[in-house]
Write an enzyme that holds these catalytic residues in place. Structure first.
Site, PDB file in Angstrom:
ATOM      1  N   GLN A   1      -5.635 -34.878  34.197  1.00  0.00           N
ATOM      2  CA  GLN A   1      -5.000 -35.411  33.959  1.00  0.00           C
ATOM      3  C   GLN A   1      -5.683 -36.838  33.811  1.00  0.00           C
ATOM      4  OE1 GLN A   1      -0.703 -35.059  35.948  1.00  0.00           O
ATOM      5  NE2 GLN A   1      -1.397 -36.787  36.893  1.00  0.00           N
TER       6      GLN A   1
ATOM      7  N   GLU B   1       0.233 -43.776  31.404  1.00  0.00           N
ATOM      8  CA  GLU B   1       0.162 -45.110  32.120  1.00  0.00           C
ATOM      9  C   GLU B   1      -1.186 -46.087  30.928  1.00  0.00           C
ATOM     10  OE1 GLU B   1      -1.810 -43.434  35.373  1.00  0.00           O
ATOM     11  OE2 GLU B   1      -0.297 -41.950  35.649  1.00  0.00           O
TER      12      GLU B   1
ATOM     13  N   LYS C   1       0.627 -44.553  47.282  1.00  0.00           N
ATOM     14  CA  LYS C   1       1.509 -45.016  46.819  1.00  0.00           C
ATOM     15  C   LYS C   1       2.336 -45.007  47.400  1.00  0.00           C
ATOM     16  CE  LYS C   1       0.201 -41.767  42.647  1.00  0.00           C
ATOM     17  NZ  LYS C   1      -0.042 -40.212  42.579  1.00  0.00           N
TER      18      LYS C   1
ATOM     19  N   ARG D   1       2.237 -45.641  39.833  1.00  0.00           N
ATOM     20  CA  ARG D   1       2.808 -44.363  39.505  1.00  0.00           C
ATOM     21  C   ARG D   1       2.835 -44.455  37.635  1.00  0.00           C
ATOM     22  NH1 ARG D   1       4.549 -41.144  43.573  1.00  0.00           N
ATOM     23  NH2 ARG D   1       3.377 -39.763  42.117  1.00  0.00           N
TER      24      ARG D   1
END
Length: 430
Positions: free
Chosen positions: A166, A208, A340, A369
Site C-alpha cells: 500500500q 495521500e 489513529k 487516514r
C-alpha cells in the site's frame, strides 16, 4: 488558571473530506464565547476491529456515504448530555460518550460522531486557556518534533496501479531538525517525480499524495526511491531510511498472502522471508502491517526474525485498541503501534493506548487516514505525547501539508526547547 467552564452549545455538520466523501465536523461553544472545532478523518483500508464509522446508507445521497445520522446523534443525543458539562473534564466527558453509546465498538452513535465531539472539546478547552493544543493535552514537557514517515509511492487500496503493497515511505531520521527533515523529504519527492517522468511513468498521485505509477513490481518501488534519495543528494541508510506499509490484511485470503500483481501466493513463513530479503537488501527501518490482522502466528514469526532490527508497526493488528494491544504485548508480537484517533473514537482512549505502548517498550506512530480534512489535531497530538514519529502523507495535497505546516509552527514556537530525536525515535531497535 481556569478550571471550570461550561459547555453551552454543540453543533455538528456534514463537510467533505479529501476523497470527496462526507465526514463529521463538530463545534463546541463555551460560556465565555470560546469555540472549539474538530473534523473527523476516514480510512480506505480499515481493520475489522476498528470502531464503527456511522454512514447513512442512502444510495441517493453521496452514494450511501452520508453522515447525517451521525450528525443527528451529536446534535440531539450527545448535545443533551454535554451541555452544562465542564469543558476541562476531558476524561469524564469521553467516559460519558462511551457509556451513552453503550456498545463495544461505538456502533450506536458512531465513532465519527463521538470522536468529533471528543476532539472539539479538547480544542475548546485549549482555546479558552489561550494555550496551544499540544501543551493542553501533554503538559509542560511536550517538546519532541516527530520524524516524518512520508508516503511518496502509493499502491494497494490507496491507488489504482500494479503495486500490491500500500505505501512506500521515506523517513529522514538523519536530519538535525524537523524543518530540515521536511525539506529533505520535499527534495526527494520532487526528484522522484522527475525520475518517474523520465522513465515514462505516470506521476498521478494517490489518496495521500504519493505517486501511483504502474511499476513492474513491488521491488521496483524500492529501487526508484533509492535512486531518488541518491539523486537528491542524500545517503540512503544514513540520512534517509525507507518505511513500508504492507497493509497485508488487504491481500490475505484463505490463510495465504496473494500478491496478484506479481502472480505469487505466499504462506506466512514465505511472507516473512519476502520481507527479510528486502530488509537485507534495502535500508528499511519500519514495516507496518507486514502480516495480516488475524495471522498471530505470522506476527510472532516476523517479530522473532526482524523485531530487533526493524520497527514492526501494528495498525490493523491493534487498531489503537488497548485490548488488542495488550494481547500483542502478551504474545510478544510487533514492537510499535500505529495511532489513529478514529480507530478507537475518543482522545482519552487514544492517550491510554499510547501510554500502554510506551510502558511495554513499544514505539507509537501517530497517523492520519486516507480521507483527511484540514484539521491539524494529530500534529499537536504527536508533540503532546512526545511520540517522535508521524505518518501524514506526502508533501502534497493541502490536507496533508496542513499537518506539516502546523508542526513547523510548533517547532518555531518551542524554539530552543524543540527536540528532534531522529534515529533515537526508534529506541527499541538496533
Amino acid at each position: 488558571m481556569k478550571d471550570y467552564l461550561e459547555i453551552v452549545d454543540v453543533v455538528a455538520r456534514q463537510i467533505l473530506d479529501s476523497r470527496c466523501f462526507p465526514t463529521v465536523e463538530v463545534e463546541i461553544y463555551l460560556e465565555d464565547g470560546t469555540i472549539g472545532r474538530a473534523a473527523v478523518p476516514s480510512g480506505a483500508s480499515t481493520g475489522m476491529y476498528e470502531a464503527v464509522e456511522l454512514r447513512d446508507g442512502d444510495k441517493d445521497k453521496f452514494l450511501g456515504k452520508g453522515v447525517l445520522n451521525a450528525i443527528r446523534n451529536v446534535n440531539e443525543i450527545i448535545a443533551e448530555e454535554l451541555i452544562g458539562c465542564n469543558v476541562f473534564e476531558q476524561t469524564y466527558i469521553d467516559k460519558m460518550l462511551i457509556e451513552l453509546d453503550g456498545t463495544n465498538n461505538k456502533s450506536k452513535l458512531g465513532a465519527n460522531a463521538i470522536l468529533g465531539v471528543s476532539l472539539a472539546v479538547a480544542n475548546a478547552a485549549a482555546n479558552s486557556l489561550d494555550m496551544p493544543l499540544y501543551r493542553y493535552i501533554g503538559g509542560v514537557n511536550s517538546k519532541v518534533l516527530p520524524v516524518p514517515m512520508m508516503n511518496i509511492l502509493n499502491g494497494g487500496s490507496h491507488a489504482d496501479n500494479s503495486v500490491d503493497l500500500q505505501e512506500f515511505m521515506i523517513m529522514p531520521a538523519g536530519a538535525p531538525t524537523f524543518s530540515e527533515a521536511l525539506r529533505m523529504c520535499a527534495e526527494v519527492y520532487h526528484t522522484l517525480k522527475k525520475i518517474l517522468n523520465d522513465k515514462g511513468y505516470s506521476t498521478g498521485i494517490g489518496d495521500e499524495g504519493g505517486f501511483a505509477p504502474n511499476l513492474k513490481s513491488n521491488q521496483e518501488a524500492l529501487d526508484v526511491i533509492i535512486e531518488a534519495i541518491g539523486k537528491a543528494g542524500y545517503k540512503a541508510g544514513e540520512e534517509i531510511f525507507i518505511a513500508i506499509d504492507a497493509a497485508s490484511s488487504e491481500y490475505y485470503k484463505d490463510g495465504k498472502y496473494v500478491l496478484e500483481h506479481e502472480g505469487r501466493t505466499l504462506t506466512s513463513a514465505e511472507m516473512v522471508d519476502f520481507f527479510e530479503d528486502w530488509v537485507n537488501k534495502y535500508p528499511i527501518i519500519s514495516i507496518e502491517d507486514g502480516m495480516a490482522e488475524e495471522d498471530w502466528e505470522g506476527w510472532k514469526l516476523i517479530t522473532e526474525r526482524l523485531g530487533k532490527k526493524v520497527q514492526l508497526v501494528g495498525d490493523d493488528l491493534f487498531v489503537t485498541n488497548t485490548e488488542r494491544l495488550e494481547k500483542g504485548i502478551d504474545l510478544g508480537v510487533a514492537n510499535s503501534i500505529l495511532i489513529k484517533l478514529n480507530q478507537i473514537g475518543t482522545l482519552t482512549e487514544t492517550l491510554n493506548a499510547i501510554e500502554m505502548a510506551n510502558r511495554a517498550g513499544y514505539t507509537a506512530v501517530v497517523s492520519h487516514r486516507s480521507g483527511e480534512t484540514e484539521d491539524t489535531t494529530i500534529a499537536d497530538l504527536v508533540v503532546a505525547v512526545n511520540a517522535g514519529q508521524i505518518k501524514t502523507g506526502a508533501p502534497a495535497r493541502s490536507e496533508r501539508v496542513a499537518k506539516y505546516n502546523q508542526l513547523l509552527r510548533i517547532e518555531e514556537e518551542l524554539n530552543d526547547v524543540a527536540e528532534y530525536r531522529g534515529r533515537k525515535a526508534f529506541f527499541n531497535i538496533k
